[in-house]
Write an enzyme that holds these catalytic residues in place. Structure first.
Site, PDB file in Angstrom:
ATOM      1  N   ASP A 374      39.417  41.795  32.039  1.00  0.00           N
ATOM      2  CA  ASP A 374      38.377  41.013  32.990  1.00  0.00           C
ATOM      3  C   ASP A 374      39.050  40.448  34.032  1.00  0.00           C
ATOM      4  O   ASP A 374      40.308  40.538  34.213  1.00  0.00           O
ATOM      5  CB  ASP A 374      37.710  40.063  31.941  1.00  0.00           C
ATOM      6  CG  ASP A 374      36.505  39.131  32.754  1.00  0.00           C
ATOM      7  OD1 ASP A 374      36.177  39.712  33.709  1.00  0.00           O
ATOM      8  OD2 ASP A 374      36.502  37.973  32.379  1.00  0.00           O
ATOM      9  N   GLU A 377      40.076  41.977  39.675  1.00  0.00           N
ATOM     10  CA  GLU A 377      39.815  42.539  40.987  1.00  0.00           C
ATOM     11  C   GLU A 377      40.736  42.362  41.876  1.00  0.00           C
ATOM     12  O   GLU A 377      41.149  43.172  42.606  1.00  0.00           O
ATOM     13  CB  GLU A 377      38.595  41.561  41.535  1.00  0.00           C
ATOM     14  CG  GLU A 377      37.103  42.038  41.078  1.00  0.00           C
ATOM     15  CD  GLU A 377      37.104  41.322  39.444  1.00  0.00           C
ATOM     16  OE1 GLU A 377      37.736  40.444  39.434  1.00  0.00           O
ATOM     17  OE2 GLU A 377      36.395  42.054  38.647  1.00  0.00           O
ATOM     18  N   ASP A 484      28.811  39.865  35.693  1.00  0.00           N
ATOM     19  CA  ASP A 484      28.114  38.525  35.458  1.00  0.00           C
ATOM     20  C   ASP A 484      26.503  38.800  36.001  1.00  0.00           C
ATOM     21  O   ASP A 484      26.376  38.332  36.981  1.00  0.00           O
ATOM     22  CB  ASP A 484      28.815  37.590  35.817  1.00  0.00           C
ATOM     23  CG  ASP A 484      30.171  37.189  35.076  1.00  0.00           C
ATOM     24  OD1 ASP A 484      30.298  37.761  34.065  1.00  0.00           O
ATOM     25  OD2 ASP A 484      30.893  36.393  35.687  1.00  0.00           O
TER      26      ASP A 484
END
Ligand code: GLC
Length: 761
Positions: A374, A377, A484
């Site tokens: 997670d 990025e 999300d």
């Protein structure tokens, strides 16, 4: 190699396979673009290559392959394009060009993008980004970047193949301007680079294009069987080992199949990677053993941010190998994420990937089965240097008696955008690389390192990695979820388009947070979303912190029954889905497909966005509307445009092609089986590691038309790489209308499949 030059550029076209070519655009003045950080591609070699022809003037040039025109480009130039939707802080050189397409063309793909199935009418940016919260219906960019699009050429456009894939093989920030369909005569491409390599894939069908694109960027990994079962996850729960075992037992007591439980950041000691919170998880090995006994696999979250804290073993061991990304002053870059200020592994370097694999191995060794990457990025809440520099600058300004202008005030708000800008990476050879070039690749290289951990732990076992961010090629290593989202009907519908386009962009193992991440889910939405999830490749229920619980039993018996029915459906479909995952691994063609992928000759199929095919046999029409009791479905004619029939999954009635209004009460998601096709199913088990002894085939022999049906079936041990050595079974069941005993044509006999009886339904 053919090349032409304009005032500023040299354009070369090199064949890259039978129906693909590579277009290289380089500036005439040799600017040093730095080291190549892109992952290597599997370009075909050894094939006899025909010289492509290139004609026209450089300002507008037609690319031909084997004497056939395949695409035309124009207005190659430098600078930020007029339509650019840029961030004014984006610096450096921009290169832009237009891809000319016939008006009425249709554009799909572009990876993880919001809006609709068809991508016309917006500018899309490639820059891996966490929105810092849940995203909106039009949000762009999002977590991953796949600069690949698929064009269905307009009727009568003689410049192009019927289908064309365009892959911009460049990692810098890139934008695609896809005009509204009424005005779609060109697709603008702009990128924050001085040069570009573009691959073109000409195809007679969209499948051929995707197959060639994934031949270049990598075929999707073949997951272990358990990974295609139902997964359960919640941010904040389980927060101790008793709760985890309780949760697992509840699934078994309630007879709701489940294969995986997720451990989100609450399981860690102060959000430090690779730790377990001593208070709640004092004996992780024992917990993981207990879960395994109950037939569950554990998937642990791993964020790239390592708490910068002397004494924390992971942090210290990284310092020893100089593992962390630097800032522009040459110090370790510090940015705040869940654990507070963190450092970030520089995955660009092989020795750092090795060190990262070693960290991951520790939890795999404890018995963790899957790793969830997670925040990769990378997402950073705020960067220390950015905050300090900005505060100093603004303070000086105010102290000097000046006012802050709007842009300066916005910078405070947008500080997160600038967070990673001062990151500096290094190549294996020690060359410094600015973050802009590596940003979109960060998660891909992290996935490579995580993959390495699995392979070191057990070279013969198939890994399972779930990732939020990624770039073209991520399909080789990880499943992708769409981050999300919200517990709203709009987001459920959006998840269909996002998953289908990711599939068209080479990433078949996709899904969204079932039930929605942000906000409180309503029971009806949870039921409908589980229906959709049951046929989407990655099926995980995940919800946000402090939101309503989304367990299948959260809303009482009525909803629990419906959700159980669909999770059971998922397990019924395992023989089918497993076969489809194997086929996707071999071909790159997605598992969940827009109708046009199967019916490219049917114009209507290009406009249907809220239905899709699973494999080539099953059509699903999920209900995405609150309170709906029926819905309209479109059933295409056969691939030759002729009349056909579709078998209703639930009533076993045959419907003719065309539009129908069908019943869809809350416990029913319309599903149909295509004529001449069949779906291999089995009775549901508690988890994917259990097998019934009977294989059943739901076949559509075409009401009264007596159509023969051929059903492919794959099986292997479900977890190892033995299939790569030929230890698998692949066969085709032939079902002749009117005969109840199907014939099995064994195509590959390297494994004893799980069934000893086959029944035709
Ligand atoms: C991010 C992830 C989400 C996860 C949360 C806490 O928001 O997208 O899935 O639950 O972080 O780790």
């Amino acid at each position: 190699m053919a090349s032409i030059s304009s005032r500023d550029f040299v354009v070369s076209v090199v064949p890259a396979g039978e129906k693909s070519c590579r277009l290289e655009v380089t500036p005439q003045k040799n600017t040093d673009s730095g080291a190549d950080v892109l992952p290597s591609l599997d370009e075909e070699t050894g094939r006899e290559k025909s010289e492509p022809e290139l004609s026209g003037v450089p300002e507008k040039f037609l690319v031909e392959l084997n004497g056939e025109p395949i695409a035309e480009f124009a207005d190659l130039g430098q600078g930020f394009p007029s339509w650019g939707r840029g961030n004014p802080d984006d610096s450096g050189e921009w290169l832009n060009f237009d891809h000319l397409v016939g008006e009425g063309s249709r554009v799909y793909g572009l990876g993880e993008k919001t809006r609709y199935l068809e991508k016309s009418g917006a500018v899309y940016e490639m820059w891996n980004r966490d929105t810092g919260g849940f995203y909106t219906h039009n949000e762009d960019p999002l977590y991953s970047s796949i600069p690949f699009y698929l064009v269905k050429t307009a009727e009568g456009d003689s410049r192009a193949a019927p289908f064309l894939g365009v892959y911009v093989h460049q990692s810098e920030k890139t934008q695609f301007n896809v005009k509204a369909r009424s005005d779609l005569s060109r697709i603008g491409v702009a990128l924050n680079s001085s040069e570009v390599t573009v691959y073109l894939f000409a195809g007679a069908s969209p499948k051929e294009v995707i197959s060639n694109y994934t031949r270049l960027t990598g075929k999707p990994f073949f997951p272990p069987r358990w990974a295609i079962g139902y997964h359960h996850s919640e941010y904040g729960k389980p927060c101790n080992q008793e709760e985890a075992v309780e949760l697992a037992k509840t699934f078994r007591e309630k007879e709701i199949p489940c294969d995986a439980l997720y451990f989100d950041i609450q399981h860690m000691e102060g959000h430090r990677d690779f730790t377990w919170d001593e208070g709640g998880f004092s004996d992780p090995e024992k917990l993981l053993d207990r879960l395994a006994e109950l037939g569950f696999h554990a998937v642990n979250i791993v964020d790239p941010g390592i708490k910068a804290e002397s004494g924390y073993e992971v942090y210290n061991s990284g310092l020893d190998v100089d593992a962390y990304v630097k800032n522009d002053k040459g110090e370790d870059f510090l940015g705040a994420v869940w654990p507070g200020f963190c450092v970030f592994p520089d995955f660009l370097r092989e020795n750092v990937r090795d060190w990262w694999a070693t960290q991951n191995e520790k939890i795999l060794d404890q018995g963790v089965d899957g790793i969830w990457n997670d925040m990769n990025e990378p997402a950073i809440f705020f960067g220390r240097q950015q905050i300090e520099d900005l505060v100093r600058e603004l303070d000086d300004k105010l102290a000097g008696g000046d006012h802050l202008n709007l842009k300066e005030r916005q910078r405070l708000v947008n500080i997160s955008e600038a967070n990673t800008r001062s990151m500096v990476h290094r190549t294996d050879g020690g060359q410094e690389i600015g973050h802009a070039k590596f940003h979109n690749l960060y998660a891909l290289y992290e996935a490579m390192a995580t993959w390495k951990a699995f392979k070191r732990e057990n070279p013969n076992k198939r890994p399972f990695i779930l990732t939020r961010a990624g770039f073209s090629g991520i399909q080789k290593y990880a499943a992708k979820w769409t981050g999300d989202n919200s517990s709203t009907w709009e987001h459920m519908e959006l998840s269909i388009y996002m998953s289908l386009n990711l599939g068209l962009s080479g990433v078949p193992f996709v899904g969204s947070d079932v039930g929605g991440f942000d906000g409180d889910v309503e029971p009806e939405l949870l039921a409908r979303w589980n229906q959709l999830g049951s046929v989407i490749p990655f099926f995980r229920n995940h919800s946000g912190l402090d939101t309503t619980s989304q367990e299948p039993w959260a809303f009482g018996e009525r909803y629990e029954k419906i959700i159980r029915k669909y999770i059971n459906l998922r397990y019924r479909l395992l023989p089918f889905l497993y076969t489809e995952f194997f086929r996707a691994h071999r071909t790159g063609v997605p598992i969940a497909r827009p109708l046009f992928l199967e019916f490219p000759g049917d114009e209507e199929s290009y406009s249907v966005s809220d239905q899709f095919m699973v494999g080539d046999s099953m059509l699903v029409a999920p209900v995405v509307e609150r309170g709906a009791k029926r819905r309209t479905v479109y059933l295409p004619p056969d691939e030759n445009g002729r009349e056909t029939s579709w078998l209703d999954w639930w009533s076993n009635e045959n419907l003719s092609n065309g539009y129908h209004r069908v019943e869809a009460p809350l416990d029913l998601m319309p599903i149909f089986v295509r004529e001449g096709k069949g779906v291999p199913v089995a009775d549901p088990t508690r988890h994917a590691g259990e097998y019934p002894n009977k294989l059943k085939i739901k076949a559509n022999t075409g009401a009264g038309r007596d159509v023969d049906v051929k059903v492919p079936v794959y099986d292997d041990d479900g977890e190892s790489d033995e299939f790569t050595k030929g230890n698998y079974f692949y066969g085709v069941l032939h079902i002749h209308a009117g005969r109840d005993k199907p014939e099995l044509e064994v195509k590959h006999d390297g494994y004893e499949p799980f069934w000893d009886e086959v029944e035709v339904i």
